[in-house]
Write a protein that holds these residues in place. Structure first.
Motif, short mmCIF file in Angstrom:
data_model
loop_
_atom_site.label_atom_id
_atom_site.label_comp_id
_atom_site.label_asym_id
_atom_site.label_seq_id
_atom_site.Cartn_x
_atom_site.Cartn_y
_atom_site.Cartn_z
N ILE A 224 0.96 -1.00 0.03
CA ILE A 224 0.04 0.10 -0.14
C ILE A 224 0.88 1.25 0.12
O ILE A 224 1.37 1.76 1.18
N ARG A 225 0.89 1.83 -1.10
CA ARG A 225 1.79 3.02 -1.28
C ARG A 225 0.95 4.34 -1.21
O ARG A 225 0.09 4.39 -2.25
N LEU A 226 1.13 4.94 -0.27
CA LEU A 226 0.05 6.15 -0.02
C LEU A 226 0.60 7.29 -0.93
O LEU A 226 -0.24 8.45 -1.23
N LEU A 290 2.52 -7.11 5.02
CA LEU A 290 2.03 -5.49 4.79
C LEU A 290 3.38 -4.90 4.55
O LEU A 290 4.19 -4.65 5.51
N LEU A 291 3.43 -4.28 3.28
CA LEU A 291 4.46 -3.30 3.07
C LEU A 291 3.61 -1.78 2.69
O LEU A 291 2.93 -1.95 1.93
N THR A 292 4.05 -0.86 3.35
CA THR A 292 3.67 0.48 3.03
C THR A 292 4.63 1.43 3.68
O THR A 292 5.46 1.47 4.45
N ASP A 293 4.51 2.56 3.03
CA ASP A 293 5.25 3.77 3.30
C ASP A 293 4.91 4.63 4.54
O ASP A 293 5.68 5.37 4.96
N CYS A 294 3.75 3.82 5.14
CA CYS A 294 2.94 4.55 6.18
C CYS A 294 3.39 3.68 7.46
O CYS A 294 2.67 2.80 7.50
N LYS A 295 4.07 4.28 8.39
CA LYS A 295 4.27 3.57 9.67
C LYS A 295 3.21 3.35 10.48
O LYS A 295 3.17 2.41 11.06
N ILE A 296 2.46 4.31 10.60
CA ILE A 296 1.25 4.44 11.29
C ILE A 296 0.53 3.10 10.84
O ILE A 296 -0.30 2.32 11.56
N ILE A 317 11.66 4.20 7.42
CA ILE A 317 10.97 4.08 6.37
C ILE A 317 11.20 5.06 5.38
O ILE A 317 11.19 6.03 5.66
N ASN A 318 11.72 4.71 4.09
CA ASN A 318 11.86 6.03 3.02
C ASN A 318 11.90 5.59 1.72
O ASN A 318 12.14 4.28 1.39
N HIS A 319 11.84 6.39 0.94
CA HIS A 319 12.12 6.26 -0.60
C HIS A 319 13.58 6.21 -0.85
O HIS A 319 14.15 7.35 -0.36
N ILE A 320 14.16 5.36 -1.86
CA ILE A 320 15.66 5.41 -1.71
C ILE A 320 16.22 6.59 -2.52
O ILE A 320 17.49 6.81 -2.34
N GLU A 321 15.46 7.19 -3.12
CA GLU A 321 15.94 8.47 -3.84
C GLU A 321 15.70 9.77 -3.10
O GLU A 321 16.36 10.69 -3.35
N LYS A 322 15.19 9.60 -1.81
CA LYS A 322 14.86 10.73 -1.05
C LYS A 322 15.46 10.66 0.35
O LYS A 322 15.42 11.31 1.23
#
Length: 400
Positions: A224-226, A290-296, A317-322
Motif C-alpha cells: 500500500i503506497r500512499l 504488509l509493506l507500506t510507506d506509512c508507519k502508522i 522507512i523512506n524512498h531510496i531516492e529521497k
C-alpha cells in the motif's frame, strides 16, 4: 560445467550458456558491452530498466553491465559480474567506443523503433559498447520483437516469468540484507531458500507428481503506497491514526479477506447437489505481509490483526531516492525481496515497487492491483478469477 545458480525449471536453459559467454568475454581483449544506465527513480523503476537492458544484452550476445545505481552493498552476483570500473568506462569514452542510445522520451514511436523493430544481434555490432537509458520497461516490446520473438521462445523464456528469471539470475541479496527479514521468513514458515536457484542436478530423484499434504500456509502480500508526500515535512493526511477508516486503504485488507475466504472456505462448503465430493478441510495458517510507506498503517494493522499481519515497525522507512539513511535503504531492498515470496500480491496500481517484487515469484494469476485514490466498486470484488493478467500488468503506464 559452469558454476552458478541457474533456474532451468522455470526459466529455460539459457542461463548457463550466457554465464559462460560473459565470463569468456571478460577474459577476452575483444569485449562487447551492453551498459544499462539505471539513471533515475526508485528501485522498482530502476529494476524495470535493468531487466529490459539485460534481455537486450542476452539477444545481442554482449556482456551486461549496470551503472547509475550502487548495488554493491545490497546484492551478491550469483552468476555474472554486472559491475564495470570507472577506469574501463573512461577508456571506452577516450577511444570513442561507446554508442549512447537514450530512449528517455515518452514517445511510443521511438520505443517501437528501438525495441520492436530492431535486430539487437546486429545493431551496431562494430561498436564495443552500447550505453542504454530506458524510460520505463520494454519487455512487452522485446517479446514481440519481429527479429527475436521465436528466439526467445526457443530459449525457454516466457513473458510472464521473464522478469523473475532475470531478477534472480542477476541478483542475490547479501546476508546482512536478508537478516532484516529473517524473522518474517521464519514466522511465515517460508521454506524456499532466500535465493531460489537451480542447477541441472536438482531434479534427479525428485517426485514431481502432486501431493496432498496441505500444510503450506497461505501467504498474501499487501503493498500500500500512499505516495511521496508521506515522506514530506507536511506528511499525508491519510497516514494518520484513522488510516484504516479510509476506504482506499481498507479495500486492500478487504481484498485479502475475500481471497482468504474463497481459498479456505468455499472449497469446503459445497451443497448436497455438488457433483464432486467434499474435500477434507485442513487447518491452514494465513499470513498477510504488509509493506507500506506509512508507519502508522503498519502499526494499526498489526494491532487489528496481530496473529495474521507480518510487518516491520521498528525501522526507518523512506524512498531510496529521497534519503541517505542506510537503514531505510536496506529495508526497502529486503522487503522488496521478501514480498516476492508471497502466493498472492495485492499491489498499488501506480507503484512499480510492488509490481516488480511480485513478478519475482514466477507464478501466474497472482496479482491484484488497487487504485490508492479511489475505491473499488462492489461488483469488482477480489476473486481468484478476477486477477490481473500479465498483459494488464505489462501494459500499465510504468510498463515492464
Amino acid at each position: 560445467m559452469v558454476q552458478g545458480s541457474f533456474d532451468n525449471k522455470y526459466c529455460g536453459r539459457w542461463q548457463e550458456q550466457y554465464t559462460l559467454l560473459q565470463r569468456e568475454m571478460e577474459n577476452s581483449p575483444k569485449r562487447k558491452y551492453l551498459i544499462l544506465d539505471a539513471w533515475k527513480n526508485g528501485w522498482g523503476d530502476r529494476l524495470t530498466q535493468i531487466i529490459s537492458g539485460f534481455y537486450i544484452a542476452l539477444l545481442s550476445k554482449r556482456s551486461f553491465k549496470i551503472i547509475g545505481i550502487d548495488l554493491e552493498d545490497i546484492f551478491e552476483k550469483p552468476n555474472i559480474d554486472w559491475s564495470i570500473s570507472k577506469e574501463e568506462l573512461e577508456k571506452l569514452e577516450a577511444n570513442n567506443s561507446i554508442k549512447k542510445l537514450y530512449y528517455t522520451e515518452f514517445e511510443k514511436e521511438q520505443w517501437n523503433e528501438g525495441f520492436l523493430y530492431t535486430n539487437f544481434t546486429s545493431n551496431y555490432e562494430d561498436v564495443d559498447a552500447l550505453l542504454y537509458r530506458i524510460q520505463n520497461g520494454k519487455l512487452q516490446r522485446i517479446f514481440e520483437n519481429v527479429f527475436h520473438k521465436q528466439q526467445l521462445y526457443e530459449l525457454g523464456i516466457r513473458p510472464d516469468t521473464a522478469f523473475g528469471c532475470a531478477f534472480e539470475f542477476l541478483f542475490k541479496p547479501k546476508p546482512e540484507i536478508m537478516k532484516i527479514v529473517q524473522n518474517a521468513y521464519e514466522e511465515m514458515k517460508i521454506k524456499r531458500d532466500y535465493y531460489m536457484g537451480y542447477n541441472s542436478l536438482d531434479s534427479l530423484g525428485k517426485n514431481y507428481l502432486p501431493s496432498d499434504d496441505g500444510e503450506e500456509p497461505l501467504r498474501i502480500g499487501l503493498q500500500i503506497r500512499l505516495g511521496d508526500n508521506t515522506f514530506s515535512e507536511t506528511g499525508s493526511f491519510v497516514c494518520s491514526n484513522d488510516v484504516l477508516l479510509f476506504n482506499q486503504v481498507r479495500q486492500f485488507f478487504e481484498c485479502a479477506e475475500e481471497l482468504e475466504k474463497e481459498i479456505l472456505q468455499n472449497p469446503f462448503n459445497k451443497d448436497k447437489n455438488s457433483l464432486s465430493i467434499q474435500s477434507k478441510k485442513k487447518n491452514k495458517k494465513v499470513y498477510w505481509l504488509l509493506l507500506t510507506d506509512c508507519k502508522i498503517l503498519r502499526e494499526k494493522a498489526k494491532e487489528k490483526w496481530p496473529e495474521k499481519v507480518i510487518t516491520i515497525t521498528d525501522m526507518s522507512i523512506n524512498h531510496i531516492e529521497k534519503t541517505n539513511n542506510k537503514e531505510a535503504i536496506y529495508l526497502a531492498f529486503a522487503e522488496h525481496w521478501l514480498y516476492g515470496e508471497m502466493d498472492y500480491h495485492i499491489i498499488t496500481s501506480s507503484s512499480s515497487y510492488g509490481r516488480t517484487a511480485a513478478l519475482r515469484r514466477k507464478i501466474y494469476h497472482h496479482i491484484f492491483d488497487m487504485e490508492i485514490n479511489s475505491y473499488r466498486s462492489k461488483d469488482n470484488k477480489c476473486s481468484i478469477l478476477n486477477y490481473n493478467t500479465y498483459e494488464e500488468t505489462a501494459k500499465h503506464w510504468v510498463e515492464l
